[in-house]
Design a protein around this motif. Structure first.
Motif, PDB file in Angstrom:
ATOM      1  N   GLU A  16       0.833  -1.201   0.000  1.00  0.00           N
ATOM      2  CA  GLU A  16       0.000   0.000   0.000  1.00  0.00           C
ATOM      3  C   GLU A  16       0.871   1.257   0.000  1.00  0.00           C
ATOM      4  OE1 GLU A  16      -2.752   0.207   3.259  1.00  0.00           O
ATOM      5  OE2 GLU A  16      -3.532   2.144   2.553  1.00  0.00           O
ATOM      6  N   ALA A  17       1.924   1.230   0.836  1.00  0.00           N
ATOM      7  CA  ALA A  17       2.829   2.386   0.882  1.00  0.00           C
ATOM      8  C   ALA A  17       3.494   2.624  -0.470  1.00  0.00           C
ATOM      9  CB  ALA A  17       3.877   2.171   1.966  1.00  0.00           C
ATOM     10  N   ILE A  18       3.831   1.514  -1.133  1.00  0.00           N
ATOM     11  CA  ILE A  18       4.490   1.642  -2.437  1.00  0.00           C
ATOM     12  C   ILE A  18       3.489   2.122  -3.483  1.00  0.00           C
ATOM     13  CG2 ILE A  18       5.674   0.330  -4.261  1.00  0.00           C
ATOM     14  CD1 ILE A  18       6.620  -1.592  -1.958  1.00  0.00           C
ATOM     15  N   GLY A  19       2.205   1.750  -3.280  1.00  0.00           N
ATOM     16  CA  GLY A  19       1.186   2.181  -4.221  1.00  0.00           C
ATOM     17  C   GLY A  19       0.972   1.198  -5.355  1.00  0.00           C
ATOM     18  N   VAL A  20       1.208  -0.063  -5.100  1.00  0.00           N
ATOM     19  CA  VAL A  20       0.898  -1.088  -6.105  1.00  0.00           C
ATOM     20  C   VAL A  20      -0.070  -2.095  -5.496  1.00  0.00           C
ATOM     21  CG1 VAL A  20       3.073  -0.877  -7.373  1.00  0.00           C
ATOM     22  CG2 VAL A  20       2.913  -2.493  -5.463  1.00  0.00           C
ATOM     23  N   GLY A  21      -0.783  -2.781  -6.371  1.00  0.00           N
ATOM     24  CA  GLY A  21      -1.826  -3.681  -5.910  1.00  0.00           C
ATOM     25  C   GLY A  21      -1.302  -5.030  -5.459  1.00  0.00           C
ATOM     26  N   SER A  22      -0.266  -5.521  -6.128  1.00  0.00           N
ATOM     27  CA  SER A  22       0.259  -6.838  -5.759  1.00  0.00           C
ATOM     28  C   SER A  22       1.760  -6.868  -6.013  1.00  0.00           C
ATOM     29  CB  SER A  22      -0.421  -7.931  -6.578  1.00  0.00           C
ATOM     30  OG  SER A  22       0.225  -8.049  -7.833  1.00  0.00           O
ATOM     31  N   VAL A  23       2.395  -7.871  -5.435  1.00  0.00           N
ATOM     32  CA  VAL A  23       3.852  -7.954  -5.592  1.00  0.00           C
ATOM     33  C   VAL A  23       4.210  -8.212  -7.055  1.00  0.00           C
ATOM     34  CG1 VAL A  23       4.142 -10.422  -5.106  1.00  0.00           C
ATOM     35  CG2 VAL A  23       5.922  -8.806  -4.414  1.00  0.00           C
TER      36      VAL A  23
END
Lengths: 447, 557
Positions: A16-23
């Protein structure tokens, strides 16, 4: 079993902090055309299962009850204290000491290692370590080429055949030509390198003469004469030595060696199927700037305390890149620490005891087999802690002894056709009178 | 001032001297808080006649038998015994335990050292490497005695083939740079086999490469051509195409790069290299980022080295040992170093299937390749078959993790690096603001420009916080570089604390830059005079005058 500490909730927080939905989104930059299509590895194991699997494999090795095998790797007592020192995770799990303020333990121990190797070899400077004795020797030959600006080397065939193979590979890159000077393997010969033969091979295009003391056959080479021959032709002497032998034998610095290399395995490092070991290299101070590998030096800190740092790094790849003395980076630091702890644990008297035990027991072996009419020495002249013995049907009898859990040395015909029916037997302080008797008995029972 | 100058004080146990290094303990900092270990050189502990380990003397019978054999001639004998330290076992133990207290290590704290993959080293791997069946195995023992060692090496090579998609793997190289040397010697041999040995003389290396790449190229007689990176941190494809030619032997490329960036045009890079008749070599130092995502062999690379001491978590040992196996494509496999471990009898599929279930295969037999079995081989790059103890640890690590574990290793390593990227980008300049892989590169430019605080100062300030600094001033193409690789084994609390400390340092850089420049203050030693060390090399202990060694004792035989 995995060693990641993250819970799924923590992973979600980071995503969430990175702003992506999945790895998976973090791997979008791998072009679709070249993404991995498979990863067919076995399933994970628990510690219990890992232990069972590694125990299975270790159990498939059969460590011989009695072994006279050496040929460059020697089974010695490894004092418990050596294992204790290198097992400390402050040493074992540290990185290369690039931040000296928090690496004084590693740095000081390397400075002590360098000091011990200098003292043992009688040389002025020793490097922090190489991969093994063979690669240290190859690097020494290339170093001699840089120092003399010559591109051919002379190598005695008394040098361990493994080392000769590695030398050939290392020299093939820059196109350094190797000329071999044969050890005297004639009937009644000394098994050593004659200075006259060396002189003939040397010439004004030769960078160095590489010779081993004691040589591969255990015989003692005339190193002073070989040094004179090399120097007479403007070449360097690269002396390949065995560190325990230096308790009794003249240090290479005294007979004029320019570069000294050795396999440090006998100094408290287990045989471990060939590694990790530690290559030793020592030289004269005036050639230090062509020396490959890390060096530690003493200096002062801002508080005027003594401290240690990696130094003379202008020789090394991370500074000099394509102009570096070598590409070596990772070395064998923890094995160098083992050698350091070993030399301190045994001290001058203990090292002498180890050398005396080996040289005495190997003579015991030769005398006992000769007296029983079972074998004869293949070479004349003095040997050190290994001896080449000829006996009828040597290879077949070695096989037969193997079935009794005994390894009767190394078959020299593997590398030299002239040495058929000849076994190289080694002794160390672990060799007992009982083992020698059982060797005699076993050979007698195996005509 | 030489080391010897401190000896008189050092020789007085419990005393202290102006160097502060003369006794075992002293107060820790100039302010006087805490206690720090200081430890003299082991030579300064030495007392004549003191002993630790003793060995039995040969029996009278053995000595008598030996007397009939040739003696070591006097001229070949050492005249004076080597001056090794003479200490008790307790002296030795205390010496090294105290020294160990002066070290930072992964088992002590966070080690975000970029491109070094300082992850946790599992203890069960150490247990495995010390099993007597492995530790006491002689490399020249006949193959029937070494079936376990040989099977382990064969299985490890099989696992590395699957990880990388290569056709064959040699475990012989002892380190990453040694793997590079092996790869470049193989490239030479390959081109020579095609009659292009004389023609192909250069190796292309991106400007972000590790120093070992160009140094390796030189060591095998190749000239290095540097390829610039583009503004996104990738290799400049146009520059690469211009540099490629009939004289190019190979491209050596680190992927993900030392900027922590996956080369997103890697397929085009490989195609361009092959079109020019050159070979594509991947430096696998950063493999920890891409396990299960990208397999170099499958993608078309010809060669790659692994760093078992990075990706597969064998301990770094203060600088080694490691291991640098090399993977090769079908056309490069004939040139791999000899000997390879071979399955001499048995069906490979069956042996693998059994081993994955923890079973030996009846009738399965392993052997080493005969020395001259493969004339195309470059030969040996090291004695025997490599750093076997490292192979044992890596095998245990891969089996512990399995496919799922290794995938999550890379997932979590990349997740952690990207987390630090977003959390620190407010305080430090981010030269390449894009998704990163295992590491993220910041620049200390802002702090240097505004406050005169350099990246070196930031690194030294981290030491005072109990955190090992990132790799600094590398890659060379980033000004004031800070290269941060958190790895997958650090908890979120550790990452949070690092973020907090880095923010605090950035704040202090603007408020009290002088204090940062004076760091570290809480380490066993302060900043060291490295220039002085290089100018006046002091590389070994000097014995005091008159401390000559005793004559060598009785030296029979």
């Amino acid at each position: 079993m995995t060693y990641s500490p993250h819970t799924d909730a923590e992973r979600a927080r980071m995503l969430e902090a990175i702003g992506v939905g999945s790895v998976d989104d973090l791997f979008d930059d791998v072009p679709p055309a070249v993404r991995a299509t498979g990863f067919g590895l076995p399933p994970p194991l628990t510690e219990q299962e890992v232990r069972a699997e590694l125990g299975r494999l270790a159990g498939r090795n059969r460590v011989p009850e009695i072994s006279f095998l050496g040929a460059g790797v020697y089974r010695h007592l490894v004092p418990a204290v050596v294992g204790e020192v290198i097992g400390r995770s402050e040493f074992a799990t540290a990185y290369t000491p690039y931040q000296p303020e928090v690496s004084q333990g590693t740095l000081q121990s390397i400075y002590e290692f360098q000091s011990l190797i200098c003292e043992l070899t009688g040389m002025e400077v020793a490097s922090a370590s190489h991969y093994d004795g063979a690669t240290a020797t190859a690097e020494a030959a290339l170093m001699a080429c840089r120092l003399t600006r010559r591109h051919r080397i002379v190598v005695s065939t008394g040098l361990n055949p493994e080392y000769r193979r590695v030398l050939r590979t290392y020299c093939s890159g820059p196109g350094v030509e190797i000329v071999e000077v044969p050890a005297d393997l004639a009937e009644g010969g000394s098994g050593t390198t004659h200075a006259d033969a060396a002189r003939q091979a040397l010439g004004d295009s030769i960078a160095c003469l590489v010779a081993q003391q004691p040589n591969f056959y255990g015989q003692l080479e005339p190193m002073s004469e070989l040094a004179e021959a090399a120097h007479g032709a403007g070449a360097q002497l690269v002396a390949v030595v065995e560190p325990v032998s230096l308790a009794l034998l003249e240090p290479p610095g005294s007979y004029g060696a320019d570069i000294v290399t050795a396999e440090g395995q006998p100094l408290g490092i287990p045989a471990s199927f060939g590694g990790p070991y530690v290559g030793l290299m020592a030289a004269r101070m005036d050639s230090v700037r062509q020396m490959p590998g890390r060096l530690v030096g003493a200096t002062r800190d801002v508080r005027n305390q003594r401290g240690y740092v990696l130094t003379l790094q202008a020789r090394e790849q991370h500074i000099r890149r394509e102009k570096a003395a070598s590409n070596i980076c990772t070395n064998q630091a923890l094995c160098a620490l083992a050698a350091t702890a070993y030399l301190i644990a045994v001290g001058p008297e203990g090292l002498r005891e180890v050398a005396v035990a080996g040289t005495t027991q190997v003579r015991h072996i030769a005398a006992a087999l000769e007296a029983a009419g079972l074998a004869e020495r293949r070479f004349t002249g003095p040997y050190f802690a290994e001896v080449a013995l000829r006996m009828p049907r040597a290879t077949a009898r070695r096989e037969a002894l193997l079935a009794r859990g005994m390894v009767a040395g190394y078959p020299l015909e593997r590398d030299e056709a002239a040495l058929a029916d000849t076994l190289l037997l080694a002794a160390t302080e672990l060799t007992t009178d009982d083992q020698v008797e059982r060797l005699v008995d076993a050979l007698q029972a195996t005509p | 001032m030489s080391v010897a100058d401190t000896r008189p004080a050092a020789a007085a146990p419990g005393g202290s001297d102006t160097s502060g290094r003369g006794s075992a303990f002293r107060s820790g900092t100039p302010e006087g808080d805490g206690v720090t270990v200081v430890e003299p050189l082991i030579f300064e502990h030495s007392r004549p006649g003191r002993r630790a380990v003793r060995f039995p003397s040969p029996s009278a019978a053995a000595r008598q038998a030996a007397a009939s054999q040739p003696r070591v001639p006097d001229p070949l004998r050492r005249r004076a015994a080597p001056r090794l330290p003479e200490v008790s076992e307790l002296d030795l133990v205390r010496h090294f335990n105290r020294l160990s207290h002066l070290n930072f290590a992964i088992d002590l704290g966070f080690y975000p050292l970029g491109s070094c993959t300082m992850k946790y080293n599992p203890k069960v791997n150490e247990w495995a490497a010390h099993l007597p069946g492995f530790a006491d195995s002689h490399p020249l023992d006949p193959a029937p005695l070494s079936q376990g060692s040989l099977e382990l090496q064969w299985l490890l090579a099989e696992l590395l083939k699957e990880v990388s998609g290569f056709a064959a793997v040699s475990l012989q190289p002892a380190a990453g740079a040694h793997g590079e040397l092996t790869g470049m010697l193989m490239a030479r041999a390959y081109h020579a086999s095609r009659g292009e040995g004389e023609q192909r003389t250069t190796v292309l290396v991106p400007d972000s490469a590790h120093g070992t790449n160009p140094a390796t190229a030189s060591m095998v007689g190749y000239a290095t051509v540097t390829i610039r990176s583009n503004e996104r941190g990738g290799i400049d494809l146009q520059a690469l195409r211009e540099a490629l030619g009939p004289e190019t032997a190979a491209l050596m490329i680190t992927n993900p790069s030392t900027l922590g960036i996956f080369e997103d045009q890697i397929d085009q890079v490989i195609a361009a290299v092959h079109e020019a008749g050159a070979l594509a070599y991947m430096d696998g130092a950063n493999l920890n980022a891409i396990l299960g995502r990208f397999r170099a062999g499958e993608a078309g690379f010809d060669l790659m080295h692994f760093n078992l001491h990075k990706t597969f978590s064998t301990p770094h040992g203060g600088g080694g040992p490691g291991a640098g196996p090399v993977g090769a494509s079908d056309r490069m496999a004939p040139f791999l170093p000899t000997p390879l471990p071979l399955l001499e009898a048995g069906d490979p599929e069956e042996v693998r299937r059994n081993a994955w279930r923890g079973r030996s295969t009846p009738g399965g037999r392993f052997a080493l390749e005969q020395p001259d079995a493969r004339p195309t081989s470059i030969g040996k790059v090291r004695a025997f078959t490599g750093n076997f103890g490292t192979h044992v640890r890596a095998y245990a690590y891969i089996r512990s993790n399995g496919a799922d574990g290794l995938r999550s290793v890379s997932n979590d390593a990349v997740l952690a690096a990207n987390y630090l990227r977003v959390r620190l980008s407010d305080a430090y300049e981010l030269p390449y603001d894009r998704i990163c892989k295992h590491e993220v590169i910041f620049s200390g430019r802002r702090q240097k420009r505004a406050n005169g605080v350099t990246t070196l100062d930031i690194a030294k300030a981290l030491l005072d916080e109990g955190i090992h600094p990132p790799t600094i001033y590398f890659p060379l193409i980033v000004d004031e570089a800070l290269m941060i690789e958190p790895t997958e084994t650090e908890s979120l609390e550790t990452l949070e604390r690092f973020v907090e400390v880095m923010h605090d340092i950035a704040r202090r850089a603007s408020q009290d830059p002088a204090a940062l420049r004076a760091s570290p203050r809480h380490t066993p030693v302060g900043r060291l005079d490295e220039a002085g060390a290089a100018r006046r090399p002091d590389l070994r202990y000097r014995f005091p005058d008159g401390a000559d060694s005793a004559p060598a004792g009785p030296t029979e035989p």
